[in-house]
Design a protein around this motif. Structure first.
Motif, PDB file in Angstrom:
ATOM      1  N   PHE A  71     -54.444   7.441 -12.138  1.00  0.00           N
ATOM      2  CA  PHE A  71     -55.065   7.835 -13.430  1.00  0.00           C
ATOM      3  C   PHE A  71     -56.631   6.849 -14.172  1.00  0.00           C
ATOM      4  CE2 PHE A  71     -51.244   9.688 -14.197  1.00  0.00           C
ATOM      5  CZ  PHE A  71     -50.291   9.437 -13.335  1.00  0.00           C
ATOM      6  N   THR A  72     -56.844   7.059 -15.404  1.00  0.00           N
ATOM      7  CA  THR A  72     -58.272   6.724 -15.901  1.00  0.00           C
ATOM      8  C   THR A  72     -57.914   6.926 -17.143  1.00  0.00           C
ATOM      9  OG1 THR A  72     -59.295   9.242 -16.241  1.00  0.00           O
ATOM     10  CG2 THR A  72     -59.473   7.227 -14.171  1.00  0.00           C
ATOM     11  N   LEU A  73     -58.625   5.794 -17.865  1.00  0.00           N
ATOM     12  CA  LEU A  73     -59.025   5.324 -19.367  1.00  0.00           C
ATOM     13  C   LEU A  73     -59.489   4.898 -18.972  1.00  0.00           C
ATOM     14  CD1 LEU A  73     -57.408   5.095 -22.230  1.00  0.00           C
ATOM     15  CD2 LEU A  73     -57.758   2.447 -21.367  1.00  0.00           C
ATOM     16  N   THR A  74     -61.231   6.355 -20.213  1.00  0.00           N
ATOM     17  CA  THR A  74     -62.622   6.106 -21.201  1.00  0.00           C
ATOM     18  C   THR A  74     -62.689   6.129 -22.447  1.00  0.00           C
ATOM     19  OG1 THR A  74     -62.720   7.891 -19.138  1.00  0.00           O
ATOM     20  CG2 THR A  74     -64.676   7.342 -20.371  1.00  0.00           C
ATOM     21  N   ILE A  75     -62.753   5.245 -22.435  1.00  0.00           N
ATOM     22  CA  ILE A  75     -63.995   4.258 -23.978  1.00  0.00           C
ATOM     23  C   ILE A  75     -65.214   5.557 -23.554  1.00  0.00           C
ATOM     24  CG2 ILE A  75     -64.571   3.029 -25.164  1.00  0.00           C
ATOM     25  CD1 ILE A  75     -62.601   1.318 -23.924  1.00  0.00           C
TER      26      ILE A  75
END
Lengths: 107, 124
Positions: A71-75
Protein backbone atom coordinates in the motif's frame (compact mmCIF):
# COMPACT_ATOMS: atom_id res chain seq x y z
CA UNK A 1 -1.27 -11.67 13.84
CA UNK A 2 -0.82 -9.53 10.74
CA UNK A 3 2.52 -7.75 10.62
CA UNK A 4 2.86 -4.37 8.96
CA UNK A 5 6.14 -3.03 7.64
CA UNK A 6 6.85 0.44 6.28
CA UNK A 7 9.54 1.83 4.06
CA UNK A 8 11.50 3.94 4.26
CA UNK A 9 11.74 4.47 8.01
CA UNK A 10 12.70 8.08 7.30
CA UNK A 11 13.30 10.31 4.34
CA UNK A 12 14.57 13.81 3.65
CA UNK A 13 12.67 15.96 1.21
CA UNK A 14 12.11 19.54 0.14
CA UNK A 15 8.99 21.60 -0.25
CA UNK A 16 7.44 20.75 -3.61
CA UNK A 17 8.84 17.22 -3.75
CA UNK A 18 6.68 14.20 -4.53
CA UNK A 19 6.93 11.70 -1.67
CA UNK A 20 5.80 8.07 -1.57
CA UNK A 21 5.68 5.87 1.51
CA UNK A 22 5.03 2.13 1.29
CA UNK A 23 3.35 -0.16 3.75
CA UNK A 24 3.33 -3.96 3.35
CA UNK A 25 1.06 -6.43 5.08
CA UNK A 26 2.17 -9.96 5.96
CA UNK A 27 -1.08 -11.30 4.46
CA UNK A 28 -4.08 -10.06 2.54
CA UNK A 29 -6.01 -7.31 4.33
CA UNK A 30 -8.58 -6.70 1.59
CA UNK A 31 -7.96 -2.97 1.50
CA UNK A 32 -8.62 -2.42 5.22
CA UNK A 33 -5.73 0.01 5.37
CA UNK A 34 -5.64 3.58 6.67
CA UNK A 35 -2.94 6.23 6.94
CA UNK A 36 -2.28 8.69 9.77
CA UNK A 37 -0.13 11.78 10.14
CA UNK A 38 1.35 12.65 13.52
CA UNK A 39 3.23 15.78 14.49
CA UNK A 40 5.37 15.97 17.66
CA UNK A 41 3.32 16.20 20.83
CA UNK A 42 0.02 15.82 18.96
CA UNK A 43 -2.49 13.05 18.43
CA UNK A 44 -2.47 11.29 15.07
CA UNK A 45 -4.77 12.51 12.31
CA UNK A 46 -6.58 10.26 9.83
CA UNK A 47 -5.59 11.00 6.23
CA UNK A 48 -6.70 8.04 4.12
CA UNK A 49 -9.08 5.14 4.83
CA UNK A 50 -10.11 2.09 2.86
CA UNK A 51 -6.75 2.23 1.03
CA UNK A 52 -7.58 5.23 -1.14
CA UNK A 53 -10.46 7.29 0.27
CA UNK A 54 -9.51 10.78 1.37
CA UNK A 55 -10.75 11.75 4.83
CA UNK A 56 -12.89 14.88 4.90
CA UNK A 57 -10.81 18.02 5.27
CA UNK A 58 -7.54 16.43 4.15
CA UNK A 59 -5.81 18.21 1.25
CA UNK A 60 -6.06 16.52 -2.13
CA UNK A 61 -2.26 16.35 -2.47
CA UNK A 62 -2.52 13.23 -0.29
CA UNK A 63 -3.50 10.01 -2.02
CA UNK A 64 -3.48 6.30 -1.29
CA UNK A 65 -2.99 3.27 -3.53
CA UNK A 66 -2.55 -0.48 -3.51
CA UNK A 67 -0.73 -3.22 -5.34
CA UNK A 68 -1.37 -6.65 -3.85
CA UNK A 69 -0.24 -6.53 -0.23
CA UNK A 70 1.69 -3.29 -0.78
CA UNK A 71 0.00 0.00 0.00
CA UNK A 72 1.24 3.48 -0.78
CA UNK A 73 0.73 6.97 0.59
CA UNK A 74 1.74 9.67 -1.85
CA UNK A 75 2.10 13.37 -1.18
CA UNK A 76 1.99 15.00 -4.60
CA UNK A 77 3.80 18.22 -3.70
CA UNK A 78 5.18 18.51 -0.19
CA UNK A 79 4.08 21.52 1.85
CA UNK A 80 5.89 22.83 4.98
CA UNK A 81 3.12 21.49 7.23
CA UNK A 82 3.59 17.95 5.86
CA UNK A 83 6.85 17.33 7.71
CA UNK A 84 5.68 14.72 10.20
CA UNK A 85 5.59 11.00 10.92
CA UNK A 86 3.20 8.80 8.97
CA UNK A 87 1.73 5.47 10.08
CA UNK A 88 -0.34 2.83 8.34
CA UNK A 89 -2.90 0.70 10.17
CA UNK A 90 -4.66 -2.53 9.20
CA UNK A 91 -8.17 -3.04 10.56
CA UNK A 92 -8.90 -6.28 8.70
CA UNK A 93 -8.10 -8.66 11.51
CA UNK A 94 -7.74 -8.27 15.24
CA UNK A 95 -5.38 -7.47 16.80
CA UNK A 96 -5.20 -4.40 14.60
CA UNK A 97 -1.62 -3.43 13.83
CA UNK A 98 0.21 -0.24 12.92
CA UNK A 99 3.27 0.03 10.78
CA UNK A 100 6.43 1.29 12.55
CA UNK A 101 6.16 4.74 10.98
CA UNK A 102 7.95 6.88 8.41
CA UNK A 103 9.36 10.26 9.37
CA UNK A 104 9.45 12.90 6.64
CA UNK A 105 12.20 15.38 7.43
CA UNK A 106 13.25 18.64 5.84
CA UNK A 107 16.23 18.27 3.55
CA UNK B 1 -18.08 19.56 18.04
CA UNK B 2 -16.98 15.94 18.14
CA UNK B 3 -14.59 15.54 21.04
CA UNK B 4 -12.87 12.89 23.12
CA UNK B 5 -11.23 13.86 26.42
CA UNK B 6 -9.11 11.35 28.31
CA UNK B 7 -8.29 11.46 31.99
CA UNK B 8 -6.93 9.22 34.72
CA UNK B 9 -3.29 9.02 33.74
CA UNK B 10 -0.49 9.48 36.23
CA UNK B 11 2.52 7.91 37.88
CA UNK B 12 1.94 4.45 39.31
CA UNK B 13 4.20 1.80 40.78
CA UNK B 14 4.77 -1.50 38.97
CA UNK B 15 2.15 -4.07 39.79
CA UNK B 16 -0.49 -1.49 40.67
CA UNK B 17 -3.70 -0.61 38.83
CA UNK B 18 -5.07 2.43 37.05
CA UNK B 19 -8.34 3.26 35.31
CA UNK B 20 -8.40 5.57 32.34
CA UNK B 21 -11.55 7.39 31.29
CA UNK B 22 -12.58 9.03 28.05
CA UNK B 23 -15.53 11.42 27.89
CA UNK B 24 -17.15 11.62 24.48
CA UNK B 25 -19.28 14.48 23.19
CA UNK B 26 -20.70 15.83 19.97
CA UNK B 27 -21.78 12.48 18.52
CA UNK B 28 -24.00 9.49 19.32
CA UNK B 29 -21.59 7.54 21.51
CA UNK B 30 -23.71 4.39 21.49
CA UNK B 31 -23.38 4.06 17.71
CA UNK B 32 -19.61 3.70 17.48
CA UNK B 33 -17.02 1.14 18.41
CA UNK B 34 -14.21 2.69 20.42
CA UNK B 35 -10.50 1.95 20.72
CA UNK B 36 -7.53 2.63 22.93
CA UNK B 37 -4.19 3.23 21.22
CA UNK B 38 -0.94 3.94 23.04
CA UNK B 39 2.46 5.38 22.26
CA UNK B 40 5.51 4.77 24.40
CA UNK B 41 8.00 7.66 24.66
CA UNK B 42 9.82 8.08 21.35
CA UNK B 43 8.12 5.03 19.86
CA UNK B 44 5.38 4.29 17.34
CA UNK B 45 1.67 3.75 17.77
CA UNK B 46 0.36 0.53 19.29
CA UNK B 47 -3.27 -0.56 19.10
CA UNK B 48 -4.40 -1.68 22.58
CA UNK B 49 -8.08 -2.58 22.72
CA UNK B 50 -11.50 -2.28 21.09
CA UNK B 51 -15.09 -2.43 22.30
CA UNK B 52 -18.11 -2.63 20.01
CA UNK B 53 -20.80 0.01 20.06
CA UNK B 54 -23.06 -2.21 22.18
CA UNK B 55 -20.25 -3.44 24.43
CA UNK B 56 -20.70 -7.08 23.43
CA UNK B 57 -17.46 -7.48 21.49
CA UNK B 58 -14.11 -6.76 23.09
CA UNK B 59 -10.58 -7.58 22.09
CA UNK B 60 -7.09 -6.55 23.08
CA UNK B 61 -3.49 -6.75 21.93
CA UNK B 62 -1.44 -9.72 23.07
CA UNK B 63 0.83 -7.40 25.06
CA UNK B 64 -2.00 -6.39 27.42
CA UNK B 65 -4.50 -9.25 27.18
CA UNK B 66 -5.46 -10.52 30.62
CA UNK B 67 -4.27 -7.31 32.29
CA UNK B 68 -6.64 -4.73 30.79
CA UNK B 69 -10.40 -4.50 30.60
CA UNK B 70 -12.17 -2.14 28.23
CA UNK B 71 -15.69 -1.03 29.03
CA UNK B 72 -18.17 1.71 28.27
CA UNK B 73 -21.05 3.49 29.95
CA UNK B 74 -23.51 4.73 27.35
CA UNK B 75 -25.48 6.75 29.90
CA UNK B 76 -22.34 8.77 30.60
CA UNK B 77 -20.90 8.64 27.06
CA UNK B 78 -17.68 7.43 28.63
CA UNK B 79 -15.10 4.83 27.67
CA UNK B 80 -12.85 3.17 30.22
CA UNK B 81 -9.65 1.17 30.32
CA UNK B 82 -8.93 -0.69 33.54
CA UNK B 83 -5.26 -1.55 33.67
CA UNK B 84 -3.94 -4.05 36.22
CA UNK B 85 -0.52 -5.49 37.04
CA UNK B 86 1.13 -2.53 35.37
CA UNK B 87 4.65 -2.90 34.02
CA UNK B 88 7.30 -0.39 33.03
CA UNK B 89 6.61 -1.22 29.38
CA UNK B 90 3.05 0.10 29.81
CA UNK B 91 4.48 3.61 30.16
CA UNK B 92 2.91 5.55 27.29
CA UNK B 93 0.47 8.17 26.16
CA UNK B 94 -2.92 6.51 25.89
CA UNK B 95 -5.32 7.77 23.23
CA UNK B 96 -9.06 7.20 23.13
CA UNK B 97 -10.17 6.82 19.51
CA UNK B 98 -13.46 6.50 17.65
CA UNK B 99 -13.96 3.97 14.88
CA UNK B 100 -14.78 5.57 11.58
CA UNK B 101 -17.97 3.67 10.80
CA UNK B 102 -20.98 3.38 13.10
CA UNK B 103 -21.90 -0.13 14.15
CA UNK B 104 -18.74 -1.87 12.96
CA UNK B 105 -15.74 -3.33 14.75
CA UNK B 106 -13.91 -4.29 11.56
CA UNK B 107 -14.37 -1.35 9.26
CA UNK B 108 -12.40 0.01 6.36
CA UNK B 109 -13.05 3.55 7.58
CA UNK B 110 -10.10 3.85 9.93
CA UNK B 111 -9.98 5.64 13.26
CA UNK B 112 -11.34 9.09 12.66
CA UNK B 113 -11.51 10.96 15.97
CA UNK B 114 -8.67 10.99 18.52
CA UNK B 115 -8.45 12.41 21.99
CA UNK B 116 -5.46 14.46 23.13
CA UNK B 117 -4.10 11.54 25.16
CA UNK B 118 -3.37 10.87 28.81
CA UNK B 119 0.07 9.92 30.07
CA UNK B 120 0.68 6.81 32.14
CA UNK B 121 4.08 6.39 33.77
CA UNK B 122 4.86 3.12 35.53
CA UNK B 123 7.81 3.61 37.80
CA UNK B 124 8.92 2.81 41.32
Amino acid sequence: DIQMTQSPSSLSASVGDRVTITCRASQSISGYLSWYQQKPGKAPNLLIYGTSSLQSGVPSRFSGGESGTDFTLTIRSLEPEDFATYYCLQTYSKPFTFGPGTTVEFK
Amino acid sequence: QVQLVESGGGVVQPGRSLRLSCAASGFTFSSYAMHWVRQAPGKGLEWVSIISNDGDIKDSADSVRGRVTISRDTSKSTLYLQMNSLRSEDTAVYYCVRDGRPGYTNSRDGLDVWGQGTTVTVSS
